[in-house]
Design a protein around this motif. Structure first.
Motif, PDB file in Angstrom:
ATOM      1  N   PHE A 152      37.850 -33.435 -17.674  1.00  0.00           N
ATOM      2  CA  PHE A 152      38.189 -32.027 -17.820  1.00  0.00           C
ATOM      3  C   PHE A 152      39.701 -31.850 -17.982  1.00  0.00           C
ATOM      4  N   GLY A 153      40.465 -32.258 -16.994  1.00  0.00           N
ATOM      5  CA  GLY A 153      41.917 -32.230 -17.099  1.00  0.00           C
ATOM      6  C   GLY A 153      42.523 -30.838 -17.124  1.00  0.00           C
ATOM      7  N   PHE A 154      41.841 -29.852 -16.522  1.00  0.00           N
ATOM      8  CA  PHE A 154      42.390 -28.490 -16.526  1.00  0.00           C
ATOM      9  C   PHE A 154      43.487 -28.326 -15.489  1.00  0.00           C
ATOM     10  N   VAL A 155      43.365 -29.053 -14.370  1.00  0.00           N
ATOM     11  CA  VAL A 155      44.360 -28.960 -13.308  1.00  0.00           C
ATOM     12  C   VAL A 155      44.744 -30.371 -12.882  1.00  0.00           C
ATOM     13  N   GLY A 156      45.894 -30.483 -12.214  1.00  0.00           N
ATOM     14  CA  GLY A 156      46.348 -31.772 -11.731  1.00  0.00           C
ATOM     15  C   GLY A 156      46.397 -31.808 -10.223  1.00  0.00           C
ATOM     16  N   LEU A 157      45.737 -32.814  -9.625  1.00  0.00           N
ATOM     17  CA  LEU A 157      45.744 -32.985  -8.173  1.00  0.00           C
ATOM     18  C   LEU A 157      46.259 -34.369  -7.835  1.00  0.00           C
ATOM     19  N   ALA A 158      47.024 -34.455  -6.775  1.00  0.00           N
ATOM     20  CA  ALA A 158      47.374 -35.769  -6.252  1.00  0.00           C
ATOM     21  C   ALA A 158      46.104 -36.416  -5.708  1.00  0.00           C
ATOM     22  N   ASP A 159      46.096 -37.755  -5.628  1.00  0.00           N
ATOM     23  CA  ASP A 159      44.900 -38.447  -5.133  1.00  0.00           C
ATOM     24  C   ASP A 159      44.494 -37.944  -3.759  1.00  0.00           C
ATOM     25  N   ALA A 160      45.483 -37.724  -2.905  1.00  0.00           N
ATOM     26  CA  ALA A 160      45.185 -37.255  -1.540  1.00  0.00           C
ATOM     27  C   ALA A 160      44.596 -35.863  -1.566  1.00  0.00           C
ATOM     28  N   ASP A 161      45.074 -35.011  -2.502  1.00  0.00           N
ATOM     29  CA  ASP A 161      44.552 -33.649  -2.586  1.00  0.00           C
ATOM     30  C   ASP A 161      43.102 -33.648  -3.048  1.00  0.00           C
ATOM     31  N   LEU A 205      36.828 -25.479  10.582  1.00  0.00           N
ATOM     32  CA  LEU A 205      37.323 -24.374   9.762  1.00  0.00           C
ATOM     33  C   LEU A 205      38.838 -24.242   9.855  1.00  0.00           C
ATOM     34  N   ASN A 206      39.359 -24.414  11.043  1.00  0.00           N
ATOM     35  CA  ASN A 206      40.805 -24.321  11.253  1.00  0.00           C
ATOM     36  C   ASN A 206      41.537 -25.328  10.373  1.00  0.00           C
ATOM     37  N   GLY A 207      41.021 -26.560  10.329  1.00  0.00           N
ATOM     38  CA  GLY A 207      41.636 -27.577   9.489  1.00  0.00           C
ATOM     39  C   GLY A 207      41.408 -27.350   8.009  1.00  0.00           C
ATOM     40  N   CYS A 208      40.173 -26.972   7.642  1.00  0.00           N
ATOM     41  CA  CYS A 208      39.844 -26.771   6.227  1.00  0.00           C
ATOM     42  C   CYS A 208      40.655 -25.641   5.602  1.00  0.00           C
ATOM     43  N   LEU A 209      40.825 -24.542   6.323  1.00  0.00           N
ATOM     44  CA  LEU A 209      41.578 -23.406   5.781  1.00  0.00           C
ATOM     45  C   LEU A 209      43.033 -23.786   5.532  1.00  0.00           C
ATOM     46  N   GLN A 210      43.632 -24.505   6.470  1.00  0.00           N
ATOM     47  CA  GLN A 210      45.021 -24.910   6.290  1.00  0.00           C
ATOM     48  C   GLN A 210      45.164 -25.944   5.178  1.00  0.00           C
ATOM     49  N   LEU A 211      44.186 -26.857   5.093  1.00  0.00           N
ATOM     50  CA  LEU A 211      44.218 -27.879   4.058  1.00  0.00           C
ATOM     51  C   LEU A 211      44.055 -27.246   2.676  1.00  0.00           C
ATOM     52  N   ALA A 212      43.106 -26.317   2.549  1.00  0.00           N
ATOM     53  CA  ALA A 212      42.876 -25.653   1.266  1.00  0.00           C
ATOM     54  C   ALA A 212      44.092 -24.841   0.842  1.00  0.00           C
ATOM     55  N   THR A 213      44.740 -24.177   1.798  1.00  0.00           N
ATOM     56  CA  THR A 213      45.939 -23.397   1.494  1.00  0.00           C
ATOM     57  C   THR A 213      47.044 -24.294   0.945  1.00  0.00           C
ATOM     58  N   GLY A 214      47.239 -25.444   1.576  1.00  0.00           N
ATOM     59  CA  GLY A 214      48.275 -26.368   1.129  1.00  0.00           C
ATOM     60  C   GLY A 214      48.003 -26.945  -0.242  1.00  0.00           C
ATOM     61  N   VAL A 215      46.747 -27.349  -0.484  1.00  0.00           N
ATOM     62  CA  VAL A 215      46.412 -27.950  -1.779  1.00  0.00           C
ATOM     63  C   VAL A 215      46.520 -26.921  -2.902  1.00  0.00           C
ATOM     64  N   LEU A 216      46.023 -25.703  -2.675  1.00  0.00           N
ATOM     65  CA  LEU A 216      46.105 -24.667  -3.709  1.00  0.00           C
ATOM     66  C   LEU A 216      47.545 -24.286  -4.021  1.00  0.00           C
ATOM     67  N   SER A 217      48.387 -24.305  -3.009  1.00  0.00           N
ATOM     68  CA  SER A 217      49.780 -23.893  -3.226  1.00  0.00           C
ATOM     69  C   SER A 217      50.548 -24.902  -4.064  1.00  0.00           C
ATOM     70  N   THR A 218      50.094 -26.161  -4.128  1.00  0.00           N
ATOM     71  CA  THR A 218      50.811 -27.201  -4.887  1.00  0.00           C
ATOM     72  C   THR A 218      50.064 -27.636  -6.143  1.00  0.00           C
ATOM     73  N   LEU A 219      48.956 -26.983  -6.459  1.00  0.00           N
ATOM     74  CA  LEU A 219      48.150 -27.338  -7.617  1.00  0.00           C
ATOM     75  C   LEU A 219      48.944 -27.164  -8.912  1.00  0.00           C
ATOM     76  N   LYS A 220      48.805 -28.123  -9.852  1.00  0.00           N
ATOM     77  CA  LYS A 220      49.480 -28.041 -11.142  1.00  0.00           C
ATOM     78  C   LYS A 220      48.460 -27.787 -12.238  1.00  0.00           C
TER      79      LYS A 220
END
Length: 380
Positions: free
Chosen positions: A214-223, A269-284
């Motif tokens: 697909f290649g629509f967005v770029g994620l780091a391997d960890a993300d 949920l506490n971890g998932c919400l924070q993790l999702a916020t971080g990944v979305l904020s750095t998405l390319k």
């Protein structure tokens, strides 16, 4: 959970000391995280008793100040749990008895309401942060266009902001039951309801969109791993509902087992919400896009949709000889259907295509800005 007014060295349920029975009965190892709620409940109850004239002001002050000292032990991780501490209530009760000569009744329901109320407030703040990231990105990247897929194949172009905001409304809806839980646990002495649901459908799309296919967005391997872990975690939070469904009315010892799944659901949920916020904020985002509006083009020329669907399939097969559908000429397309005219080239104008979605909730810039404005009001 155990209760009782006895500060002795035996379990509150009495009987012979049986190690296996004690292991099943004790909950101190997991409900000790409610120490603050237990202390707060005791202090608040003492103040209410004093206001009602049941205890004196001196007794109230002793009960209110005593738990503060116990709380400092928990905060400093110096509180010593003894084998006779069946749960957090009996543990604090024992220390309060040693410090003030006071014992108290079971506060299981009260403690859980206090803890859940504070936990939902934390989750709501994380949820608000996640929605804020989405709204800010949607506003800042309003000109970006991506394809939406059908059957995992590129379909029509939409605004990136429109796709993002579609999930923000899911998260906004998730905030409603959390708010209701907080209100119920703050005002009622009865059940607090379910703590969690599954809002994380967005990760499924992003996992796919970040692949080479697909290649629509770029994620780091960890993300990428993070999204997959969040997806996997959503199945862990429903188990206790099976136990609850089969119980008769009034209290049953089975309900002692509600603590661990609620704590686990909150932690997840506490971890998932924070993790999702971080990944979305750095998405390319990727700028390499593809679109197919041919079906809509033919429908506007009164070609039955079942016929356009077949024609589009032929176009996709014809595309295999070039790099994209946009490379097909009018002559090529007329071999598939006579309704194609010179203006078919306008189909490949992505910006023009997305602006056709001007209805409420649509993908045009105007419609997306309306959504952003409404979400800003929800976040205010």
């Amino acid at each position: 959970m155990g209760s009782g007014d006895d500060n002795g060295d035996h379990k509150t349920w009495g009987g012979k000391t049986e190690p296996l029975k004690e292991k099943f009965n004790d909950s101190i190892n997991f409900d000790k995280r409610m120490w603050k709620a237990d202390i707060q409940g005791s202090q608040t109850y003492a103040k209410a008793l004093a206001l009602s004239g049941i205890i004196s002001a001196k007794e109230r002050d002793a009960i209110v100040t005593g738990p503060d000292a116990v709380g400092k032990e928990w905060e400093s991780d110096t509180f010593v749990i003894k084998p006779t501490d069946e749960d957090i209530h009996t543990a604090n009760e024992r220390r309060l008895g040693e410090a003030t000569g006071r014992s108290r009744n079971d506060q299981v329901a009260t403690d859980m309401r206090i803890w859940v109320s504070e936990a939902t407030e934390t989750l709501l703040q994380h949820l608000k942060s996640l929605i804020s990231v989405i709204v800010n990105r949607a506003n800042a990247e309003l000109d970006m266009i991506i394809p939406r897929c059908t059957h995992l194949q590129c379909g029509q172009p939409v605004l990136w902001s429109h796709w993002l905001l579609s999930y923000s409304w899911y998260f906004q809806a998730d905030a409603i039951p959390l708010t209701q839980i907080r209100e119920r646990t703050s005002s009622l002495p009865l059940g607090s309801g379910a703590l969690a649901r599954n809002p994380f459908r967005v990760n499924q799309d992003l996992i796919l969109y970040s692949t080479a296919e697909f290649g629509f967005v770029g994620l780091a391997d960890a993300d990428a791993d993070s999204w997959e872990l969040i997806r996997g975690k959503t199945g862990d939070m429903c188990g206790f509902m099976m136990t609850l469904k089969g119980l008769p009315s009034t209290y049953n010892k089975d309900l002692q087992e509600d603590k661990e799944p609620i704590f686990d659901a909150y932690d997840t949920l506490n971890g998932c919400l924070q993790l999702a916020t971080g990944v979305l904020s750095t998405l390319k985002l990727s700028h390499d896009l593809l679109s197919t509006d041919l079906a809509e083009y033919l429908v506007r020329r009164r070609v039955p949709f079942r016929e356009t669907h077949h024609t589009l399939g032929q176009a996709v097969r014809l595309e295999e000889n070039c790099t994209s559908l946009g490379k097909l000429t009018v002559t090529d397309l007329r071999t598939l259907h006579s309704a194609f005219e010179e203006d078919v080239n306008e189909v490949w104008d992505f910006a023009r295509s997305v602006e056709k979605g001007y209805a409420y909730g649509g993908t045009s810039k105007t419609a997306v800005l309306v959504q952003i404005d409404e979400l800003d009001k929800c976040l205010a």
